[in-house]
Structure formats: structure tokens, C-alpha cells
Enzyme design. Structure first.
Site, mmCIF file in Angstrom:
data_model
loop_
_atom_site.group_PDB
_atom_site.id
_atom_site.type_symbol
_atom_site.label_atom_id
_atom_site.label_comp_id
_atom_site.label_asym_id
_atom_site.label_seq_id
_atom_site.Cartn_x
_atom_site.Cartn_y
_atom_site.Cartn_z
ATOM 1 N N HIS A 187 -97.437 39.723 -66.701
ATOM 2 C CA HIS A 187 -98.897 39.633 -66.612
ATOM 3 C C HIS A 187 -99.596 40.523 -67.633
ATOM 4 O O HIS A 187 -100.712 40.250 -68.035
ATOM 5 C CB HIS A 187 -99.364 39.965 -65.197
ATOM 6 C CG HIS A 187 -99.111 41.367 -64.833
ATOM 7 N ND1 HIS A 187 -97.983 41.762 -64.175
ATOM 8 C CD2 HIS A 187 -99.817 42.478 -65.085
ATOM 9 C CE1 HIS A 187 -98.013 43.062 -64.039
ATOM 10 N NE2 HIS A 187 -99.111 43.528 -64.572
ATOM 11 N N ARG A 282 -96.758 24.827 -58.991
ATOM 12 C CA ARG A 282 -95.484 25.370 -58.489
ATOM 13 C C ARG A 282 -95.527 25.349 -56.960
ATOM 14 O O ARG A 282 -95.974 26.311 -56.339
ATOM 15 C CB ARG A 282 -95.276 26.795 -58.984
ATOM 16 C CG ARG A 282 -95.046 26.931 -60.488
ATOM 17 C CD ARG A 282 -94.895 28.399 -60.866
ATOM 18 N NE ARG A 282 -94.310 28.582 -62.183
ATOM 19 C CZ ARG A 282 -94.973 29.065 -63.251
ATOM 20 N NH1 ARG A 282 -96.236 29.412 -63.140
ATOM 21 N NH2 ARG A 282 -94.361 29.212 -64.411
ATOM 22 N N ARG A 318 -94.943 19.861 -59.170
ATOM 23 C CA ARG A 318 -93.495 20.054 -59.326
ATOM 24 C C ARG A 318 -92.862 20.187 -57.948
ATOM 25 O O ARG A 318 -93.357 20.923 -57.102
ATOM 26 C CB ARG A 318 -93.207 21.318 -60.138
ATOM 27 C CG ARG A 318 -91.718 21.552 -60.316
ATOM 28 C CD ARG A 318 -91.428 22.679 -61.256
ATOM 29 N NE ARG A 318 -91.689 23.973 -60.658
ATOM 30 C CZ ARG A 318 -91.559 25.131 -61.309
ATOM 31 N NH1 ARG A 318 -91.208 25.124 -62.584
ATOM 32 N NH2 ARG A 318 -91.795 26.266 -60.715
ATOM 33 N N GLU A 407 -85.812 22.375 -69.101
ATOM 34 C CA GLU A 407 -85.587 23.823 -69.034
ATOM 35 C C GLU A 407 -84.139 24.170 -69.313
ATOM 36 O O GLU A 407 -83.786 25.330 -69.461
ATOM 37 C CB GLU A 407 -85.899 24.367 -67.640
ATOM 38 C CG GLU A 407 -87.105 23.799 -66.992
ATOM 39 C CD GLU A 407 -87.407 24.428 -65.650
ATOM 40 O OE1 GLU A 407 -88.041 25.490 -65.643
ATOM 41 O OE2 GLU A 407 -87.022 23.865 -64.615
ATOM 42 N N ASN A 430 -89.960 29.157 -70.390
ATOM 43 C CA ASN A 430 -89.437 30.412 -69.816
ATOM 44 C C ASN A 430 -87.946 30.264 -69.519
ATOM 45 O O ASN A 430 -87.127 31.094 -69.912
ATOM 46 C CB ASN A 430 -90.160 30.769 -68.511
ATOM 47 C CG ASN A 430 -91.666 30.761 -68.663
ATOM 48 O OD1 ASN A 430 -92.175 30.905 -69.756
ATOM 49 N ND2 ASN A 430 -92.377 30.587 -67.560
ATOM 50 N N ASP A 431 -87.609 29.191 -68.811
ATOM 51 C CA ASP A 431 -86.196 28.981 -68.495
ATOM 52 C C ASP A 431 -85.425 28.435 -69.686
ATOM 53 O O ASP A 431 -84.258 28.779 -69.887
ATOM 54 C CB ASP A 431 -86.046 28.035 -67.291
ATOM 55 C CG ASP A 431 -86.154 28.789 -65.981
ATOM 56 O OD1 ASP A 431 -85.559 29.885 -65.878
ATOM 57 O OD2 ASP A 431 -86.836 28.311 -65.063
ATOM 58 N N ARG A 441 -84.423 36.156 -68.107
ATOM 59 C CA ARG A 441 -85.824 36.219 -68.528
ATOM 60 C C ARG A 441 -86.564 37.412 -67.935
ATOM 61 O O ARG A 441 -87.658 37.750 -68.363
ATOM 62 C CB ARG A 441 -86.543 34.909 -68.167
ATOM 63 C CG ARG A 441 -86.613 34.656 -66.684
ATOM 64 C CD ARG A 441 -87.044 33.229 -66.380
ATOM 65 N NE ARG A 441 -88.412 33.168 -65.890
ATOM 66 C CZ ARG A 441 -88.967 32.080 -65.373
ATOM 67 N NH1 ARG A 441 -88.279 30.945 -65.315
ATOM 68 N NH2 ARG A 441 -90.195 32.087 -64.950
ATOM 69 N N CYS A 478 -95.204 23.850 -70.351
ATOM 70 C CA CYS A 478 -95.853 24.560 -69.249
ATOM 71 C C CYS A 478 -95.264 25.943 -69.023
ATOM 72 O O CYS A 478 -95.564 26.596 -68.042
ATOM 73 C CB CYS A 478 -95.815 23.737 -67.962
ATOM 74 S SG CYS A 478 -94.145 23.399 -67.385
HETATM 75 C C1 PEP Z 1 -90.494 27.618 -67.079
HETATM 76 O O1 PEP Z 1 -89.315 27.836 -66.777
HETATM 77 O O2 PEP Z 1 -90.945 27.749 -68.236
HETATM 78 C C2 PEP Z 1 -91.444 27.181 -66.048
HETATM 79 C C3 PEP Z 1 -92.666 26.820 -66.366
HETATM 80 O O3 PEP Z 1 -91.021 27.227 -64.753
HETATM 81 P P1 PEP Z 1 -90.964 28.593 -63.915
HETATM 82 O O4 PEP Z 1 -91.596 29.658 -64.750
HETATM 83 O O5 PEP Z 1 -91.687 28.322 -62.656
HETATM 84 O O6 PEP Z 1 -89.499 28.784 -63.733
HETATM 85 MG MG MG Z 2 -88.579 27.245 -64.843
#
Ligand code: PEP
Ligand code: MG
Length: 547
Positions: A187, A282, A318, A407, A430-431, A441, A478
Site C-alpha cells: 500500500h 476479489r 472472480r 497468472e 502479481n502472481d 511476492r 488487473c
Molecule cells: C494478481 O495475481 O496479479 C492478481 C490480480 O490477483 P491477486 O493479487 O488477488 O492474487
Molecule cells: Mg493472483
């Protein structure tokens, strides 16, 4: 003058220098003795102290808007959390602990639960400890830890920042944020970008240096620390025109600017901030505390509440992404040696398809209740076969648009086949970064590998976007990469058709897209992808996008 240099990850651009203001560390652990003479009286001090802390946080929330307000409201609610307070009071009554110690132990117990859950929940550990510190300061009549009152411009240096610390920072006084821990998706990064404050995270060694002055480069992640005062130099921020609420490039190519949400509160804030829709809802965030699977009607009601502000607008819901960083007690296995590589996301449903079927039924119901244009997507899909399996079930539930997240590197490499099985995909950077670089991560120590500017990650995005273009199917992003205004241009140039992000970033990303033509974005994308490392990719993009 002695200077040392620390290297972190630049997460919000700009070069500044000035005096260092250190954010105080949490209070020392309160002592377990002496036992209070009157246990009931001691326990009765906790409620009013919590009410005072909650009230002060709520007052701060009143004075700010948007994401900052939501964060302060959440922290305020946590300060008044009845379970935390009841547990602390019980510790005073049953074990004769002084109230500050009881608050500390109750909070630690809660924090340990969150930490063992890992990931997103582990990120909340910082919040719980922050709330406990504020309560302890109130009970002991000491100054709460956190950001000091600033009398002039300063570079804030901290181990990490709690959401409540960063929420109402004054960008006129805070020259830059530098944290020893944290990562590019945390954040601190998101808020710094939304406030336009240069920031570097995961800059190891910045605290030990005990610097008086600092020069910070939010682009390269370099922090020069000095044992003598350094003159104030303010970041040159190019004035950005406000976003008009329509996601598109300067020459009119649409790139939807969407919000990531996890609750009805998020949805209301996103709609108020002008999101064109939701690119990632989410749903697991609605049920983090549930110990058994919520029934179809309960799910339908929870989803409808979040969809309501987006009647007539696109919302991508999702399905439950349980496991690893977001375990759900009723779904996730607890004994996996490596939960990030375990039965998480859609994999949970392969053995128990009725779970996803019930959720799809609830989502279809909520769509009908609210008039939102709902699509569904599955997390953690690895193969085209899995994508087809999910799309079949979505259609059987009466949902016409089904997609999957990209991902897992295997899914990115099979983007063409995956896209043939579904209506759209959305890249979870992110994943995708975590699995591409084999780098957790959540680990500050590996933050450089999870930098969304890593060329290898951008090449995977390019591959997926190309497959989407060839098939005329949408490819969104996303993950947190979508919240970086500069990277947004590169992603658009790679062929990404929508960007979905935390609400705080909507305006900056929308405005940034509107500044450049698609041809310029494409050129920025070509040069960034062709580099060897994140710093070069950023610089290459900046050179083209004139930042
Ligand atoms: C991601 O993995 O980029 C994603 C958007 O899903 P989350 O952050 O909820 O794992
Ligand atoms: Mg993810």
C-alpha cells in the site's frame, strides 16, 4: 560529509532531497507486571481507551477523501473490534495482566493467526500491531508511534508504513517515502503514486545508516544517505491534466480504466472515483472470516451489494481465489508443504465442482438483482483445458461471458489456446511475476524480482496481448502493474485493452493514458520490452513518453 547509498525498488517517480524524518518504531513490549489491584477496574479501562483511539482515527478519516478515508475508517473499526477488546479484557480478568500488556498479547495472538495465513492476511499484521500500539499509547499516556509532526519538508524514512500512517500524509511536506521493507505491490507504493510523492521501498540498510539528510530517486530506487543536512529540493512533477473519466489514449483508442474491489465499500468508493467498471472483484475478500461455505443466498446478497453501484457497467467477478496468500478456512488445505504451488484458486474446484457451481449461481443471481454487466473469471488457471472446463460451467449457470486470469507462466505461454476456450483473459501480474521469477511476492528481500517492470514479465504480457489481438478478444491487466501511470502506457502499447487497479490510482492512470497516442505507447512498449532489466525498461519508456 559521509554518504552511503542504499538500493531499493523505485515505486513512485521523482528525484528529491532534504532532511530525514524518521518514523518512530512501534512501542516496546509492555510489561506483564505488576498485577493490577482491581482486575475489573483495570479491564474496564480498555473499552474507553479503544473508543478514544477509534474516535481520533475516525476524525482523521473525516478530514480526507477516497482511499485515505477508507484506510483510516478500516483502522478505526479495527481499534473498536469487539473480539480483540473482549480477548484483552479476559486476559486482565483471568491472568491479572495490566491492561497494556493484555492488549499487546491479544493483538499478538491475532497477528500470529494472520501471519500463519500468509500473503494478504499477513499484510494485515502491520495494521493489527499499529492499532495495538495506539491503544497501548492511550492506556499508558505516551505518544503514539508513527509519522512525526513535520515542521518543514522532509524525506520520511521508516521500516514500513502502516496504512493509517500513510493515509493522511501531507504531500506538501513529505518530499519522499523510503522504507526498509515492503514491496512494489504494497500500500505504501500505491498511496505514494496516488499522492505523487516519490517513493522507494525495500531499501535495505536505510535505517541503520541513521542519516540526517537524503537524496531519493524514485525512478532508479537509489537513496543517497548523508550524515549532514542536505538542501531541500522538491520533485519536478509535470502538471497532469485531470482525467475526464473515459479510458483512452490521446488519439482515442479505448483502454478501459477499471477498479479492483473486494467489498461493497470498495465498490462505492470506486464508483464515486469514476471507475468505468470493475476489472477484478476479489470475492474471497467477502468471506475471509467464514468458517463454513456461505450459502447461495448469502453469497448472492454479498455480491449484489458490491455490484449495485455498477448497474449497466461491466464488472468482472472472480471466483474464489482461496489458498496460499488468501486462505479460506472452509476451502484451503492447511497441510501443504508449499501452498503457493498447491491446491489454490480454481484448483480447489476440480475435486469439488459443486463449490464453483454454487458460486456461479449466486453471481448470476446478483447480476440479475443489480443490472450490472457481469462476467466471471477463474483464478490460477494453468491450461486451456482448465479454462474450457470453467467456461462450460459458467455458461451452464447462465453467465454468458467467461474468462480466466493469466497468472501462471504456462497459461501465458498457451495464451492462444486459452483464449480460444474463453471470451477474455486478465493478466494477474502479481502472481505472474511471482511464478515467473520463482520469487515469493510478499518477501521484501525479493522485491526486485517482483518489480512489474521486469522485461521478462513484460514479454509474457506482450505474448498474451498479441494472442488477444489476433483473436479480437480482450486482454486486461488487473495486477498492481496496472496502477503505475508510466507502465500503463507501455501495457496499452503492448496491446492490453483494459487496466484494473486500486481506486486511488484511477485518476493518475486515466490521465496518463490520455496524454499519449497509441503509436507512442507502442513505441514505448517496444523499447521497454527490448531492455535487459527493470531500470532500463523504465528509462526507455520514460524517454519515449517524455516524463
Ligand atoms: C494478481 O495475481 O496479479 C492478481 C490480480 O490477483 P491477486 O493479487 O488477488 O492474487
Ligand atoms: Mg493472483
Amino acid at each position: 560529509m559521509t554518504t552511503t547509498t542504499a538500493h531499493g525498488v523505485g515505486v513512485s517517480p521523482g528525484q528529491v532531497s532534504g532532511p530525514v524524518a524518521r518514523v518512530e518504531e512501534p512501542l516496546p513490549e509492555p510489561k506483564a507486571t505488576p498485577a493490577p489491584a482491581d482486575r475489573d477496574q483495570e479491564a474496564a479501562r480498555i473499552g474507553p481507551a479503544a473508543a478514544a483511539v477509534a474516535r481520533r482515527l475516525a476524525e482523521r478519516a473525516e478530514s480526507v477523501k477516497g482511499e485515505a478515508r477508507a484506510i483510516l475508517e478500516t483502522t478505526s473499526a479495527m481499534a473498536g473490534d469487539p473480539t480483540l477488546l473482549a480477548n484483552a479484557e479476559k486476559l486482565v480478568r483471568e491472568r491479572g495482566l495490566p491492561a497494556p500488556r493484555a492488549v499487546f498479547e491479544a493483538a499478538e495472538e491475532f497477528a500470529a493467526l494472520l501471519a500463519s495465513a500468509g500473503g494478504y492476511l499477513a499484510e494485515r499484521v502491520r495494521d493489527v500491531r499499529d492499532v495495538a500500539d495506539r491503544l497501548i499509547a492511550e492506556l499508558t499516556g505516551t505518544a503514539p508511534p508513527g509519522v512525526p509532526e513535520l515542521s518543514g519538508p522532509a524525506v520520511l524514512v521508516a521500516r514500513d508504513l502502516a496504512p493509517a500512517d500513510t493515509a493522511d500524509l501531507d504531500p506538501r511536506l513529505v518530499l519522499a517515502l523510503v522504507t526498509e521493507e515492503g514491496g512494489p505491490t504494497g500500500h505504501t507504493a500505491i498511496l505514494a503514486r496516488s499522492l505523487g510523492i516519490p517513493a522507494v521501498v525495500a531499501a535495505r540498510g536505510v535505517l541503520a545508516a541513521g542519516a540526517v539528510g537524503a537524496r531519493v530517486d524514485g525512478d532508479t530506487g537509489e537513496v543517497e544517505l548523508s550524515d549532514e543536512p542536505v538542501a531541500v529540493q522538491v520533485a519536478q512533477r509535470p502538471a497532469q491534466r485531470p482525467w475526464d473519466g473515459v479510458g483512452r489514449t490521446a488519439d482515442g483508442h479505448p483502454v478501459k480504466v477499471l477498479a479492483n474491489i473486494g467489498s461493497a465499500t470498495d465498490a462505492a468508493a470506486a464508483a464515486a472515483a469514476g471507475a468505468e467498471g470493475v476489472g477484478l472483484f476479489r470475492t474471497e475478500f467477502c468471506f475471509l472470516a467464514a468458517t463454513s461455505e456461505p450459502g447461495v443466498e448469502a453469497q448472492r446478497a454479498a455480491y449484489a451489494e458490491a455490484l449495485a453501484p455498477f448497474a449497466g457497467k461491466p464488472v468482472v467477478v472472480r471466483t474464489l481465489d482461496a489458498g496460499a496468500d488468501k486462505p479460506l478456512p472452509f476451502l484451503s488445505a492447511t497441510d501443504e508443504p508449499n501452498p503457493a504451488l498447491g491446491v489454490r484458486g480454481i484448483r480447489v474446484a476440480f475435486d469439488r465442482p459443486e463449490i464453483v457451481d454454487r458460486q456461479l449461481e449466486a453471481i448470476a443471481g446478483a447480476a440479475a438483482d443489480t443490472g450490472a454487466e457481469v462476467s466471471v473469471m477463474a483464478p490460477m488457471v494453468a491450461t486451456a483445458d482448465e479454462a474450457a472446463w470453467f467456461a462450460r460451467r459458467a455458461r451452464a449457470a447462465g453467465i454468458t461471458r467467461a474468462g480466466v486470469m493469466i497468472e501462471v507462466p504456462a497459461a501465458a505461454l498457451s495464451a492462444a489456446e486459452v483464449l480460444d476456450a474463453v471470451d477474455f483473459v486478465s493478466i494477474g501480474t502479481n502472481d505472474l511475476a511471482q511464478y515467473t521469477f520463482a520469487a515469493d511476492r510478499m518477501l521484501g528481500a525479493l522485491a526486485q524480482l517482483n518489480d512489474p517492470w521486469q522485461p521478462a514479465l513484460l514479454r509474457l504480457v506482450e505474448l498474451v496481448a498479441r494472442a488477444g489481438r489476433e483473436r479480437g478478444k480482450p486482454v486486461g491487466v488487473c495486477g498492481e502493474a496496472a496502477a503505475d501511470g508510466l507502465l500503463a502506457g507501455v501495457l496499452a502499447g503492448l496491446g492490453v485493452t483494459s487496466l484494473s487497479m486500486v481506486t486511488a490510482a484511477l485518476g493518475a492512470v486515466g490521465a496518463s493514458l490520455a496524454e499519449h497516442s497509441m503509436a507512442t505507447c507502442e513505441q514505448a512498449a517496444r523499447t521497454a520490452v527490448a531492455t535487459a532489466e527493470p531500470a532500463q525498461a523504465r528509462q526507455a519508456a520514460r524517454d519515449v513518453l517524455h516524463r
